[in-house]
Design a protein around this motif. Structure first.
Motif, mmCIF file in Angstrom:
data_model
loop_
_atom_site.group_PDB
_atom_site.id
_atom_site.type_symbol
_atom_site.label_atom_id
_atom_site.label_comp_id
_atom_site.label_asym_id
_atom_site.label_seq_id
_atom_site.Cartn_x
_atom_site.Cartn_y
_atom_site.Cartn_z
ATOM 1 N N ALA A 97 0.848 -1.194 0.000
ATOM 2 C CA ALA A 97 0.000 0.000 0.000
ATOM 3 C C ALA A 97 0.881 1.240 0.000
ATOM 4 N N GLY A 98 0.564 2.179 -0.877
ATOM 5 C CA GLY A 98 1.339 3.406 -0.996
ATOM 6 C C GLY A 98 2.398 3.371 -2.091
ATOM 7 N N ALA A 99 2.533 2.240 -2.772
ATOM 8 C CA ALA A 99 3.469 2.186 -3.905
ATOM 9 C C ALA A 99 2.997 3.180 -4.958
ATOM 10 N N ASN A 100 3.923 3.940 -5.509
ATOM 11 C CA ASN A 100 3.528 4.949 -6.487
ATOM 12 C C ASN A 100 4.633 5.216 -7.498
ATOM 13 N N TYR A 101 4.208 5.712 -8.650
ATOM 14 C CA TYR A 101 5.091 6.137 -9.730
ATOM 15 C C TYR A 101 6.035 5.024 -10.207
ATOM 16 N N TYR A 102 5.390 3.950 -10.664
ATOM 17 C CA TYR A 102 6.115 2.859 -11.318
ATOM 18 C C TYR A 102 5.638 2.759 -12.757
ATOM 19 N N ARG A 103 6.562 2.529 -13.647
ATOM 20 C CA ARG A 103 6.252 2.288 -15.054
ATOM 21 C C ARG A 103 6.824 0.912 -15.386
ATOM 22 N N GLN A 121 -5.903 -13.513 -10.208
ATOM 23 C CA GLN A 121 -5.401 -12.375 -10.967
ATOM 24 C C GLN A 121 -3.882 -12.432 -11.023
ATOM 25 N N LEU A 122 -3.340 -11.839 -12.070
ATOM 26 C CA LEU A 122 -1.886 -11.831 -12.238
ATOM 27 C C LEU A 122 -1.237 -10.640 -11.547
ATOM 28 N N VAL A 123 -1.910 -9.494 -11.595
ATOM 29 C CA VAL A 123 -1.378 -8.265 -11.008
ATOM 30 C C VAL A 123 -2.430 -7.707 -10.062
ATOM 31 N N LYS A 124 -2.012 -7.372 -8.841
ATOM 32 C CA LYS A 124 -2.926 -6.773 -7.868
ATOM 33 C C LYS A 124 -2.315 -5.470 -7.380
ATOM 34 N N LEU A 125 -3.004 -4.372 -7.669
ATOM 35 C CA LEU A 125 -2.477 -3.039 -7.376
ATOM 36 C C LEU A 125 -3.246 -2.325 -6.276
ATOM 37 N N GLU A 126 -3.879 -3.031 -5.402
ATOM 38 C CA GLU A 126 -4.712 -2.412 -4.378
ATOM 39 C C GLU A 126 -3.913 -1.422 -3.532
ATOM 40 N N GLY A 127 -4.370 -0.177 -3.546
ATOM 41 C CA GLY A 127 -3.723 0.874 -2.761
ATOM 42 C C GLY A 127 -2.554 1.542 -3.466
ATOM 43 N N ALA A 128 -2.402 1.328 -4.767
ATOM 44 C CA ALA A 128 -1.296 1.930 -5.520
ATOM 45 C C ALA A 128 -1.738 3.240 -6.165
ATOM 46 N N ASP A 129 -0.759 3.993 -6.625
ATOM 47 C CA ASP A 129 -1.024 5.289 -7.234
ATOM 48 C C ASP A 129 -0.006 5.512 -8.359
ATOM 49 N N HIS A 130 -0.486 5.910 -9.519
ATOM 50 C CA HIS A 130 0.372 6.198 -10.664
ATOM 51 C C HIS A 130 1.227 4.985 -11.054
ATOM 52 N N ILE A 131 0.573 3.994 -11.628
ATOM 53 C CA ILE A 131 1.253 2.794 -12.139
ATOM 54 C C ILE A 131 0.882 2.670 -13.617
ATOM 55 N N ILE A 132 1.869 2.526 -14.481
ATOM 56 C CA ILE A 132 1.632 2.403 -15.919
ATOM 57 C C ILE A 132 2.250 1.099 -16.425
ATOM 58 N N PHE A 133 1.464 0.358 -17.198
ATOM 59 C CA PHE A 133 1.950 -0.796 -17.948
ATOM 60 C C PHE A 133 1.994 -0.360 -19.404
ATOM 61 N N ASP A 134 3.176 -0.361 -19.998
ATOM 62 C CA ASP A 134 3.351 0.174 -21.343
ATOM 63 C C ASP A 134 3.994 -0.861 -22.250
#
Length: 174
Positions: A97-103, A121-134
């Motif tokens: 929780a609180g992970a942020n700004y990952y690309r 599920q393969l990816v669980k981002l609960e509680g994240a902020d600013h995550i991009i899969f590109d």
């Protein structure tokens, strides 16, 4: 080399972590780092520069020229992607929780081992902020086994999957 979790534990905002194209890596967790919009932590393939810019990637960039009962892909036969593989029913990518700004990407294949049964599920981002899969390839098993969700974003803000390819997600009921 080394565990992605170990590398992420010491990563600083603005760092770039390159995973070797064609290699397979274990599941990892994105830690909270308190980064900002000028200092993203990037996790990408060493062959990221060979992936198309502004175009959707597809499995051919991981060396897969076609999927069953589908036409061939336009791309390359070279494996330009690094694979992140969950070997059981767990997550391939998760967050504190609180992970942020990952690309994540370009050039990351996120998947699960075949023959391991149900994966929620393969990816669980609960509680994240600013995550991009590109320009990534996120997929379940091609076998008749259940993988229900590619990216779970409950309780997260500003999550995007751009120019990425998702397949083999299915719900089996009987």
């Amino acid at each position: 080399g080394g565990s992605i979790d170990t590398i992420l534990a010491t990563a600083q905002c603005g760092d770039i972590i390159e995973l070797v194209a064609g290699e397979t890596y274990s599941a990892f967790t994105l830690p909270a780092k308190n980064c900002d919009a000028k200092h993203w932590i990037r996790i990408r393939s060493t062959a990221h520069g060979s992936l198309p810019i502004g175009k959707r990637t597809n499995p051919s960039y991981a060396g897969v020229l076609s999927l069953p009962d589908r036409p061939p892909f336009v791309g390359t036969a070279k494996n330009l992607m690094a694979k992140v593989l969950t070997k059981g029913s767990g997550l391939a990518v998760s967050v504190v929780a609180g992970a942020n700004y990952y690309r994540i990407g370009p050039g990351i294949e996120i998947t699960r081992a075949q023959g391991t049964g149900y994966v929620a599920q393969l990816v669980k981002l609960e509680g994240a902020d600013h995550i991009i899969f590109d320009r990534d390839w996120i997929h379940g098993s091609s076998l008749v086994e259940e993988t229900t969700t590619g990216i779970g974003v409950g309780g997260s803000t500003y999550v995007a999957a751009t120019n990425s390819y998702f397949n083999d997600f299915k719900c089996l009921s009987g």
